[in-house]
Motif scaffolding. Structure first.
Motif, PDB file in Angstrom:
ATOM      1  N   ILE A   1     -13.617  17.306  18.793  1.00  0.00           N
ATOM      2  CA  ILE A   1     -13.459  18.052  17.541  1.00  0.00           C
ATOM      3  C   ILE A   1     -14.842  18.400  16.997  1.00  0.00           C
ATOM      4  O   ILE A   1     -15.666  17.506  16.749  1.00  0.00           O
ATOM      5  N   HIS A   2     -15.095  19.690  16.831  1.00  0.00           N
ATOM      6  CA  HIS A   2     -16.395  20.149  16.337  1.00  0.00           C
ATOM      7  C   HIS A   2     -16.252  20.591  14.879  1.00  0.00           C
ATOM      8  O   HIS A   2     -15.358  21.391  14.551  1.00  0.00           O
ATOM      9  N   VAL A   3     -17.142  20.067  14.035  1.00  0.00           N
ATOM     10  CA  VAL A   3     -17.122  20.393  12.603  1.00  0.00           C
ATOM     11  C   VAL A   3     -18.476  21.000  12.242  1.00  0.00           C
ATOM     12  O   VAL A   3     -19.417  20.276  11.899  1.00  0.00           O
ATOM     13  N   PRO A   4     -18.631  22.336  12.353  1.00  0.00           N
ATOM     14  CA  PRO A   4     -19.907  22.954  11.988  1.00  0.00           C
ATOM     15  C   PRO A   4     -20.098  22.937  10.478  1.00  0.00           C
ATOM     16  O   PRO A   4     -19.141  23.152   9.713  1.00  0.00           O
ATOM     17  N   ALA A   5     -21.331  22.680  10.049  1.00  0.00           N
ATOM     18  CA  ALA A   5     -21.598  22.602   8.607  1.00  0.00           C
ATOM     19  C   ALA A   5     -22.981  23.163   8.319  1.00  0.00           C
ATOM     20  O   ALA A   5     -23.975  22.729   8.909  1.00  0.00           O
ATOM     21  N   TYR A   6     -23.007  24.113   7.408  1.00  0.00           N
ATOM     22  CA  TYR A   6     -24.276  24.710   6.991  1.00  0.00           C
ATOM     23  C   TYR A   6     -24.382  24.583   5.469  1.00  0.00           C
ATOM     24  O   TYR A   6     -23.649  25.221   4.725  1.00  0.00           O
ATOM     25  N   LYS A   7     -25.245  23.677   5.051  1.00  0.00           N
ATOM     26  CA  LYS A   7     -25.475  23.458   3.621  1.00  0.00           C
ATOM     27  C   LYS A   7     -24.181  23.222   2.862  1.00  0.00           C
ATOM     28  O   LYS A   7     -23.926  23.799   1.811  1.00  0.00           O
ATOM     29  N   GLU A   8     -23.356  22.338   3.438  1.00  0.00           N
ATOM     30  CA  GLU A   8     -22.108  21.984   2.781  1.00  0.00           C
ATOM     31  C   GLU A   8     -22.340  20.830   1.814  1.00  0.00           C
ATOM     32  O   GLU A   8     -23.168  19.936   2.063  1.00  0.00           O
ATOM     33  N   GLN A   9     -21.596  20.826   0.721  1.00  0.00           N
ATOM     34  CA  GLN A   9     -21.682  19.718  -0.222  1.00  0.00           C
ATOM     35  C   GLN A   9     -21.283  18.420   0.491  1.00  0.00           C
ATOM     36  O   GLN A   9     -20.214  18.348   1.122  1.00  0.00           O
ATOM     37  N   PRO A  10     -22.100  17.398   0.433  1.00  0.00           N
ATOM     38  CA  PRO A  10     -21.811  16.167   1.185  1.00  0.00           C
ATOM     39  C   PRO A  10     -20.443  15.564   0.865  1.00  0.00           C
ATOM     40  O   PRO A  10     -19.741  15.104   1.773  1.00  0.00           O
ATOM     41  N   HIS A  11     -20.045  15.546  -0.417  1.00  0.00           N
ATOM     42  CA  HIS A  11     -18.760  14.900  -0.749  1.00  0.00           C
ATOM     43  C   HIS A  11     -17.574  15.655  -0.137  1.00  0.00           C
ATOM     44  O   HIS A  11     -16.558  15.058   0.208  1.00  0.00           O
ATOM     45  N   VAL A  12     -17.720  16.979   0.014  1.00  0.00           N
ATOM     46  CA  VAL A  12     -16.659  17.768   0.626  1.00  0.00           C
ATOM     47  C   VAL A  12     -16.548  17.444   2.111  1.00  0.00           C
ATOM     48  O   VAL A  12     -15.458  17.212   2.647  1.00  0.00           O
ATOM     49  N   LEU A  13     -17.672  17.425   2.804  1.00  0.00           N
ATOM     50  CA  LEU A  13     -17.681  17.146   4.232  1.00  0.00           C
ATOM     51  C   LEU A  13     -17.229  15.709   4.517  1.00  0.00           C
ATOM     52  O   LEU A  13     -16.517  15.452   5.507  1.00  0.00           O
ATOM     53  N   MET A  14     -17.612  14.763   3.656  1.00  0.00           N
ATOM     54  CA  MET A  14     -17.173  13.369   3.841  1.00  0.00           C
ATOM     55  C   MET A  14     -15.648  13.260   3.775  1.00  0.00           C
ATOM     56  O   MET A  14     -15.031  12.513   4.535  1.00  0.00           O
ATOM     57  N   GLU A  15     -15.043  14.003   2.861  1.00  0.00           N
ATOM     58  CA  GLU A  15     -13.587  13.977   2.744  1.00  0.00           C
ATOM     59  C   GLU A  15     -12.938  14.496   4.019  1.00  0.00           C
ATOM     60  O   GLU A  15     -11.911  13.965   4.477  1.00  0.00           O
ATOM     61  N   THR A  16     -13.548  15.532   4.631  1.00  0.00           N
ATOM     62  CA  THR A  16     -13.050  16.061   5.902  1.00  0.00           C
ATOM     63  C   THR A  16     -13.136  15.011   6.996  1.00  0.00           C
ATOM     64  O   THR A  16     -12.181  14.786   7.759  1.00  0.00           O
ATOM     65  N   LEU A  17     -14.282  14.350   7.082  1.00  0.00           N
ATOM     66  CA  LEU A  17     -14.480  13.342   8.135  1.00  0.00           C
ATOM     67  C   LEU A  17     -13.540  12.157   7.949  1.00  0.00           C
ATOM     68  O   LEU A  17     -13.019  11.599   8.930  1.00  0.00           O
ATOM     69  N   ASP A  18     -13.309  11.773   6.712  1.00  0.00           N
ATOM     70  CA  ASP A  18     -12.382  10.656   6.458  1.00  0.00           C
ATOM     71  C   ASP A  18     -10.975  10.994   6.940  1.00  0.00           C
ATOM     72  O   ASP A  18     -10.270  10.140   7.486  1.00  0.00           O
ATOM     73  N   SER A  19     -10.552  12.250   6.746  1.00  0.00           N
ATOM     74  CA  SER A  19      -9.209  12.642   7.201  1.00  0.00           C
ATOM     75  C   SER A  19      -9.125  12.621   8.717  1.00  0.00           C
ATOM     76  O   SER A  19      -8.088  12.243   9.289  1.00  0.00           O
ATOM     77  N   LEU A  20     -10.206  12.988   9.394  1.00  0.00           N
ATOM     78  CA  LEU A  20     -10.223  12.952  10.860  1.00  0.00           C
ATOM     79  C   LEU A  20     -10.149  11.506  11.361  1.00  0.00           C
ATOM     80  O   LEU A  20      -9.544  11.226  12.411  1.00  0.00           O
TER      81      LEU A  20
END
Length: 844
Positions: A418-437
């Protein structure tokens, strides 16, 4: 052949109905009353064409022979015209009413009179009367005293009856003028008086009787009576051939019964008169410009001699649109017959527009209007029929059969990267994504967190630490690359686990459901499956009214368009909730960086390679909506621009000779591109119509005809029905959400126009990320200023046309209403912006 029988039956039934409707009304025949004797007089001017080119002596002589067949006299309006007519009338028994053209130019008036005296010496026996001036007092070119002086001067030099020609109210208010003429020459033209055809004869008698009552001892001649056979209406006075026949023949019967003297205006159509008399000016003749009678006094007249050609064209275009619209689709009879009926209606519109130049006299401006209208009409018809097709397919057609089933079972548990590309994403938003994975039930997977081109530690450092907490399944990458998102994903392939068979991609703001991989990975047991797509959805859709509007707009594509495309193995791959077979990706060249919609482009290449895709409309992931209207517009620009990039690169695969795609796939991808183009054409027609309005008002040029304006109105109506019906039946949304969706969708028209334009003329525009999760730093205070300008111009144009339409021309009202319809997308952008501003206000 399974579905072709329905198409064939529908073609037969709808074509037969079209033919029956035409044969019932198309061959309308009028039998004129038997007038018997020749007409008393016809008006004639020796000019032709729009440029008012003088006719040759041979042409005039031929015209005189034609007129002599049905009339005893001919009336002219200027001395030069009279001279040429008198020169060429000798081979006929025609008499001539010689007209002098008087104006405010005294020298020109002197020339008219002196030439008249020369003609009376040469052609005296051929001259029936002399008409000194035509509507001079009506135009206020001369005073009554000046006109009387000219009349008296002519009367003293000849024994030929002398008069002047004026309309009724001039004769009623200038009794002194009547004392100086040998007979009253009055013009009675009901069309110009806005009299409906039903009252024409009564109106003529009222006018004649009023003159006769005032001048009981004066002979009276109706110097002009007529009716145009074509052109715009003058309030309730409608210019049609049927009305011309009724007016002329009815008048002739009445004139014979009342023993009136008269002159009919006019002998031949005069295209050059359109400059001075508007659209009806060219069409007052009893003969057309080819000397063919428009109607007959002794036999039946077919009102529309082109009806058989128009019928054939309507049926032909209807068949063509039906065949090419349905031939590559799964249809039942209900779907096929309703679509075929709509196609026949469109065929009728195309045939009527195509035959326009054969019905009307065309000048340069009309040719420009017609050509541009036809060019814009073709894609509009295709797009409208595509919407109609989708509407009938979803409501009457075969139910979807290919959506990914639930509870698939498989003994094979392939490794998923699973690839999750991120460019200057808010850390709390990306953390929520990773937690769901991390919470997913599927066990055999890894997560590559692809931070790219983000040097700011604020963005990547917390993510690096969070990946360590989540365990070995989570691989943190912090890379610098070219090629935007596609470049980052290609770079990530180098770090992908060698065991991986399936690649999955989600956006950095997506929270995924725990069953995503368990439910959908078994679809890859079929080795031909290379792509599995789940829909986008959003978890913040109820935060505000603006986000409700955006969310509703997205939902239509995933619950309507994608479901239908999936039936034909022609879905659009989009870069989140996407799974692809890794070996197939390598086979077609992985991610490409020439386009900013690398996900859709990959899906198309997999189809071209012969692979299969599956789609489910069940929701497995929920992302964040754009922060602002500007971000919403930026995202749509990227999608539309990327679609044109793909079109430019892959167009050869859509040619008939190409076999890399199935006909079904070609249809859906081309239809999808046409939907992008439809917004571009919508904006283009708005620009052109705004440009055209001043010419209509101030110059009096041709108004776009009904066959060219009605498709715009029909397309708007179809879009409304499409949205409300399908959002209710397929998306399961109420009226509020449907209206919000329509506002959001229509608000993007100008953005898409710019994207399509950029796609064709600009290469390599940068990838602009969609700001989400409160990541917007700089807000454009006026993101819709161009829409505001266009909405204002279209509204001003509507009111300008409406309030300057003094003669209540139907075509002007329709065109004005078309402009109002065209303003709706730009008002939608304004409304969406207002909703956004209201949503930004702090809640009390």
């Amino acid at each position: 052949m399974k579905y072709f029988k329905y198409i064939l039956l529908s073609l037969f039934i709808t074509s037969l109905v079209q033919i029956l409707l035409w044969t019932k009304s198309g061959d309308q025949i009028v039998t004129s009353p038997q007038i018997g004797d020749k007409l008393e007089s016809l008006s004639y001017t020796p000019y032709r064409g729009f440029e008012k080119a003088p006719k040759s002596d041979a042409e005039i002589a031929e015209d005189m022979k034609t007129i002599a067949q049905i009339s005893r006299k001919v009336r002219t309006y200027a001395i030069d015209d009279a001279k040429r007519v008198l020169t060429n009338v000798k081979d006929t028994k025609l008499k001539v009413d010689v007209g002098l053209w008087l104006s405010g130019d005294k020298n020109a008036n002197e020339t008219e009179i002196e030439t008249l005296f020369e003609l009376t010496k040469l052609y005296g026996p051929k001259i029936s009367s002399i008409i000194v001036g035509n509507e001079v007092l009506l135009r206020a070119d001369l005073t009554s005293e000046e006109l009387i002086a000219y009349i008296d001067r002519v009367s003293k030099r000849t024994r030929i009856p002398v008069t002047t020609a004026e309309v009724q109210h001039v004769w009623l208010t200038n009794t002194e003028l009547a004392r100086h003429v040998d007979f009253i020459c009055v013009h009675i033209l009901p069309y110009w008086e806005k009299v409906p055809i039903e009252r024409t004869l009564a109106f003529a008698k009222e006018k004649y009787d009023a003159i006769a009552a005032l001048y009981p001892k004066k002979p009276i001649t109706i110097g002009e009576f007529g009716w145009p056979s074509s052109g715009y209406n003058n309030e309730k006075a409608e210019a049609t051939l049927t009305n011309q026949i009724a007016a002329i023949t009815g008048f002739l019967e009445m004139a014979k019964a009342e023993k009136w003297s008269y002159n009919i205006v006019e002998a031949f159509d005069q295209p050059w008169k359109g400059v001075h008399e508007g659209s009806v000016g060219p069409y007052w003749g009893l003969f057309d410009i080819n000397k063919q009678p428009k109607f007959h006094f002794i036999k039946q007249t077919i009102i529309n001699p082109l009806w058989r050609y128009q019928m054939a064209g309507s049926v032909f275009f209807g068949i063509l649109l039906t065949f090419f619209g349905l031939r590559n689709q799964r249809v039942n009879f209900a779907h096929a017959i309703t679509y075929a009926a709509a196609a026949q209606a469109m065929g009728f519109g195309i045939a009527m527009a195509a035959t326009y130049p054969f019905v009307y006299y065309m000048n340069f401006g009309m040719w420009v209007m017609w050509v541009m209208g036809i060019i814009l009409m073709i894609p509009l018809v295709i797009i409208t029929l595509a919407k109609i097709n989708e509407l009938f397919k979803c409501t009457l057609g075969i139910a979807p059969e290919r959506l990914a089933p639930l509870n698939l079972k498989s003994d094979h548990v392939p490794f998923v990267s699973i690839h999750v590309p991120a460019y200057k994403e808010q850390p709390h938003v990306l953390m929520e994504t990773l937690d769901s994975l991390a919470r997913m039930k599927y066990t055999n997977y890894e997560v590559l967190v692809v931070i790219n081109n983000t040097p700011e530690e604020f963005y990547w450092k917390p993510i690096e630490e969070h990946c360590k907490k989540l365990g070995d399944k989570f691989v943190f990458l912090n890379i610098t690359c070219k090629g935007f998102k596609a470049g980052a994903l290609n770079e990530a392939l180098k770090y992908t686990n060698e065991k991986a068979e399936i690649l999955a991609v989600i956006d950095a703001d997506y929270v995924v459901g725990e069953n995503w991989l368990i439910d959908l990975v078994p679809l890859f047991d079929d080795p031909k499956v290379a792509l599995v797509q789940a829909p986008q959805d959003h978890r913040d859709g109820n935060e505000s009214l603006i986000k409700q509007a955006m969310n509703a707009e997205y939902a239509g594509f995933f619950d309507i368009g994608m479901v239908e495309r999936n039936e034909e193995n022609a879905i659009v791959a989009h870069g989140t909730m996407l799974m692809a077979r890794l070996s197939a990706m390598h086979e077609v060249g992985d991610w490409t960086t020439y386009t900013i919609v690398e996900d859709s482009e990959l899906g198309l290449r997999l189809f071209e390679a012969g692979y299969t895709a599956h789609y489910t409309n069940r929701r497995y992931g929920w992302g964040l909506l754009p922060d602002t209207v500007e971000a919403f517009r930026t995202q749509r620009h990227r999608w539309a621009y990327g679609a044109i990039q793909i079109l430019k690169k892959h167009w050869r695969h859509f040619m008939p000779s190409s076999t890399s795609l199935t006909p079904y796939q070609k249809y859906h991808f081309v239809a999808g591109w046409f939907f992008w183009l439809s917004d571009a054409f919508g904006a283009m027609t708005a620009f052109l119509n705004i440009f055209w309005v001043p010419f209509i008002i101030f110059v009096g040029v041709t108004i776009p005809t009904l066959p060219l304006t009605l498709p715009i109105l029909v397309a708007f109506l179809v879009n409304i029905l499409h949205a409300f019906i399908l959002y209710h039946t397929r998306v399961k949304m109420g009226i509020k959400e449907t209206v919000l969706s329509a506002i959001a969708s229509m608000s993007l028209q100008l953005v898409i126009f710019k994207a399509v334009y950029d796609g064709f003329v600009k290469d390599g525009l940068p990838f602009k990320r969609t700001e989400k999760g409160g990541n917007t730093k700089k807000v454009n205070k006026s993101p819709i200023r161009h829409e505001m300008i266009l909405a204002t111009l279209l509204t001003i144009s509507f009111f300008a046309l409406y309030f300057t339409n003094f003669t209540r021309i139907t075509e002007i009202y329709v065109f004005a209403f078309t402009l109002l319809i065209q303003s709706i997308p730009y008002y939608s952008a304004i409304i969406l912006r207002i909703i956004e501003l209201q949503s930004m206000k702090p809640k009390k």
